[in-house]
Scaffold this motif. Structure first.
Motif, short mmCIF file in Angstrom:
data_model
loop_
_atom_site.label_atom_id
_atom_site.label_comp_id
_atom_site.label_asym_id
_atom_site.label_seq_id
_atom_site.Cartn_x
_atom_site.Cartn_y
_atom_site.Cartn_z
N ILE A 69 0.85 -1.20 0.00
CA ILE A 69 0.00 0.00 0.00
C ILE A 69 0.88 1.24 0.00
CG2 ILE A 69 -1.74 1.29 1.27
CD1 ILE A 69 -2.61 -1.41 2.43
N VAL A 70 0.65 2.12 -0.97
CA VAL A 70 1.32 3.42 -0.98
C VAL A 70 0.23 4.47 -0.75
CG1 VAL A 70 2.70 5.03 -2.31
CG2 VAL A 70 3.05 2.59 -2.57
N PRO A 71 0.31 5.23 0.33
CA PRO A 71 -0.77 6.17 0.64
C PRO A 71 -0.94 7.21 -0.47
CG PRO A 71 0.65 5.89 2.51
CD PRO A 71 1.31 5.18 1.39
N GLN A 72 -2.19 7.69 -0.61
CA GLN A 72 -2.54 8.52 -1.75
C GLN A 72 -1.71 9.80 -1.83
OE1 GLN A 72 -6.57 9.83 -1.68
NE2 GLN A 72 -6.73 9.80 -3.90
N PHE A 79 8.82 7.70 -0.87
CA PHE A 79 8.17 6.71 -0.02
C PHE A 79 8.60 5.31 -0.42
CE2 PHE A 79 4.73 3.91 1.18
CZ PHE A 79 4.41 4.34 2.45
N LYS A 80 8.76 5.11 -1.75
CA LYS A 80 9.10 3.77 -2.21
C LYS A 80 10.59 3.47 -2.02
CE LYS A 80 5.45 3.32 -5.60
NZ LYS A 80 5.11 3.53 -7.01
N SER A 142 5.74 9.98 3.96
CA SER A 142 4.38 9.51 4.19
C SER A 142 3.62 10.59 4.95
CB SER A 142 4.40 8.20 4.99
OG SER A 142 5.18 8.34 6.14
N VAL A 143 2.46 10.93 4.43
CA VAL A 143 1.73 12.07 5.00
C VAL A 143 0.99 11.58 6.23
CG1 VAL A 143 0.12 13.89 4.49
CG2 VAL A 143 1.54 12.96 2.70
N ASN A 144 1.66 11.64 7.34
CA ASN A 144 1.12 11.07 8.56
C ASN A 144 1.82 11.74 9.73
OD1 ASN A 144 0.77 9.36 10.82
ND2 ASN A 144 0.27 7.67 9.45
N LYS A 145 1.02 12.20 10.69
CA LYS A 145 1.60 12.93 11.82
C LYS A 145 2.54 12.05 12.63
CE LYS A 145 -0.83 16.91 11.88
NZ LYS A 145 -1.57 16.73 10.63
N ASP A 236 2.91 3.97 8.05
CA ASP A 236 2.18 3.83 6.80
C ASP A 236 2.68 2.67 5.95
OD1 ASP A 236 0.41 5.72 7.21
OD2 ASP A 236 1.32 7.26 5.96
N TYR A 237 3.71 1.97 6.39
CA TYR A 237 4.28 0.94 5.54
C TYR A 237 3.63 -0.40 5.78
CZ TYR A 237 7.91 3.95 3.80
OH TYR A 237 8.56 4.94 3.15
N SER A 238 3.63 -1.22 4.74
CA SER A 238 3.06 -2.55 4.86
C SER A 238 3.89 -3.50 4.01
CB SER A 238 1.61 -2.55 4.39
OG SER A 238 1.57 -2.17 3.04
N GLY A 239 3.70 -4.76 4.26
CA GLY A 239 4.32 -5.77 3.42
C GLY A 239 5.84 -5.74 3.47
N MET A 240 6.46 -5.99 2.33
CA MET A 240 7.91 -6.16 2.31
C MET A 240 8.64 -4.84 2.53
SD MET A 240 9.71 -8.65 2.40
CE MET A 240 11.41 -8.52 2.88
N ARG A 241 8.00 -3.70 2.18
CA ARG A 241 8.67 -2.43 2.46
C ARG A 241 8.87 -2.28 3.97
NH1 ARG A 241 8.79 0.24 -2.30
NH2 ARG A 241 7.02 -0.14 -3.65
#
Lengths: 330, 205
Positions: A69-72, A79-80, A142-145, A236-241
């Motif tokens: 998942i890459v946030p919008q 991010f990647k 990642s746009v996250n506080k 905000d990260y998931s999976g292998m990232r």
């Protein structure tokens, strides 16, 4: 022909180090879960395989097959790329670390170090510090506080411990007179009595503390501590990232364990009847265990406490140590 | 004896009043406090405690649930059971309808009719376990100890509401004939010394 042989040898060494250390890092996650569980009177993973040993495979399959998942609104290229920086820098740092004593394989002398450069320690610490870009860029893109807070904490952590790392290592380097890790190791050839930990106990303790800060382990895990910033930069990260961050963290743990063992605890010199290769494996096993042990026992510090500790306590102590070492050497 | 000693809550003997640790007044005192805390070895005491717990054998508190199960106390209130009379193998329920009345989530429904002997028979008895909150009132109010709570707690289902019919809850006859119906000791059951509380009804005043 000679150059070609060196290239092939280096590639083989690099692939070996990559594979073995990645495997060790994966295994360390299982060990960590088990050790923490036993220390907290639990059982830990039990269901996948005997005593949960195949949990590693299950986790690996899960991480690889999970949706990425890459946030919008995130800054997507950064991010990647950010999670790649963590393991890349951690593995690059290992290039200058001598893992074992020289040994002969099929009549060919193998130096178990990828690049024997004469500023080895400087290279390792510099590249390991570059790894801090991973949480920093991850948190900022990642746009996250929570992620942003984690990134901000990364910076203050870097600014705090990096001074202590550099200054604490300076005193033993003054005694040795070389930055090469092989020279540092050879300096302590005279058995347990010649370990630098006895001559430089303060530097040893300071470097250990800074090592915990550098690997974001528990007393200083403030950039990803769940109770304050959810998961910090990795929210905000998931999976292998997400998994790459942790491969990097565990690889860093292994690097720091090797550094401490080589600089302060005699490295891969044989102890009594124990051969050198086994000796250093025992040492790094102990330090990995120490990382887990401390995580089970100790609370973590606040960011302001970390800065206070590093700048007002550890740095003056390190300076004092350098001063005393200088006076004694003169 | 006055009430004074009970009203005075400020000077109770035996209590230790702790005002909190004194705040360090200047930098030197703060530094001494840090040194005291650091050198006291509290951190190493913590390390020793977790190591000790790790090295103890059989120290785990984990119950590996589907494989291991804890025994449930007899007063646990789970799925209901309907019991049978010991003598006649008939069900104990007399169709009084008290459980239906008292049920606060309205999940018990019973139909009764009079048979040819003029005795009340239960035509239908259902409990909606989707609504039941397992309060235990039905078991408590039952005058015949006919409906009780069992200890079967694994009753998750795929349907939103599961009805249980009388046949499901009633002790099966073969179990009963094998003398396997245990007298219920749990919620709503008579206590062991219930007989000692029985008094003759005073008929003559």
């Amino acid at each position: 022909m000679g150059e070609m042989a060196i290239v092939i040898e280096t590639v083989i060494k690099a692939i070996t180090v990559l594979a073995v250390v990645a495997g060790m890092a994966a295994f360390a996650t299982y060990i960590e879960r088990k050790v923490l569980a036993f220390m907290q009177r639990r059982l830990g993973p039990m269901h996948v395989g005997p005593h949960g040993i195949l949990q590693l495979a299950a986790d690996g399959i899960k991480l690889f097959t999970k949706e990425d998942i890459v946030p919008q609104n995130s800054i997507k290229p950064i991010f990647k790329i950010a999670p790649v920086i963590a393991p890349a820098s951690a593995f690059t740092a290992m290039a200058a670390v001598p893992f074992f004593p020289e040994f002969t394989l099929f009549g060919y002398t193998v130096h178990p170090i990828i690049a024997d450069i004469n500023v080895g320690i400087l290279f390792v610490m510099g590249v390991a510090s570059v790894g801090m870009y991973a949480p920093l860029l991850a948190g900022m893109s990642s746009v996250n506080k929570w992620a942003l807070l984690g990134a901000a904490r990364t910076v203050i952590q870097l600014l705090s411990f990096e001074v202590v790392t550099g200054l604490s290592i300076l005193a033993p380097l003054m005694m040795i007179g070389s930055l090469s890790l092989i020279d540092i190791n050879d300096y302590q050839m005279g058995g347990v009595g010649s370990w630098l930990a006895w001559k430089q106990p303060l530097a040893f303790v300071l470097f250990m503390i800074a090592g915990f800060a550098e690997t974001n382990r528990t007393p200083f895990d403030l950039i990803e501590v769940e109770s304050e910033v959810v998961s910090g930069y990795a929210t905000d990260y998931s999976g292998m990232r997400w998994g790459l961050f942790f491969v990097g963290e565990y690889a860093n743990m292994i690097t720091v364990s090797f550094l401490v063992s080589i600089i302060f605890l005699g490295g891969y010199n044989p102890i009594w009847f124990i051969p050198g290769g086994l000796a250093i494996l025992l040492k790094i096993s102990f330090f990995i265990f120490l990382f887990l042990w401390v995580r089970a026992a100790w609370p973590h510090v606040r960011p302001d406490q970390l800065m206070w500790l590093c700048w007002k306590v550890l740095m003056p102590l390190a300076l004092l140590n350098i001063l005393l070492t200088g006076i004694v050497l003169i | 004896m006055s009430l004074e000693q009970f009203k005075n809550r400020n000077g109770i003997p035996g209590y230790i009043y702790f005002e909190g640790e004194e705040k360090p007044k200047n930098g030197w005192e703060a530094f001494k406090r840090v040194v005291r805390i650091s050198v006291k070895g509290e951190l190493f005491v913590g390390l020793w405690i977790v190591l000790r717990e790790m090295l103890k054998k059989g120290n785990s508190h984990t119950v590996q649930y589907p494989a291991e199960k804890l025994t449930i106390g007899p007063r646990y209130r789970a799925i209901h059971r309907l019991l049978r009379l010991l003598e006649s193998e008939e069900e104990r329920c007399i169709g009084c309808g008290l459980c239906e009345k008292i049920c606060i989530s309205n999940c018990i429904r019973m139909d009764t009719h009079y048979d040819e002997n003029g005795r009340k028979q239960i035509t239908e008895y259902t409990i909606n376990f989707g609504r039941c909150i397992f309060c235990g009132y039905c078991a408590e109010v039952c005058p015949e100890l006919a409906i009780v709570h069992g200890i079967e707690y694994e009753n998750a289902g795929e349907q939103r509401s599961h009805y249980a019919l009388k046949e499901d809850m009633l002790t099966p006859l073969d179990t009963f004939r094998a003398n396997k119906q245990e007298e219920f000791q749990g919620f709503g059951a008579l206590s062991d010394n219930a007989d000692s509380f029985i008094k003759k009804t005073p008929l003559s005043y």
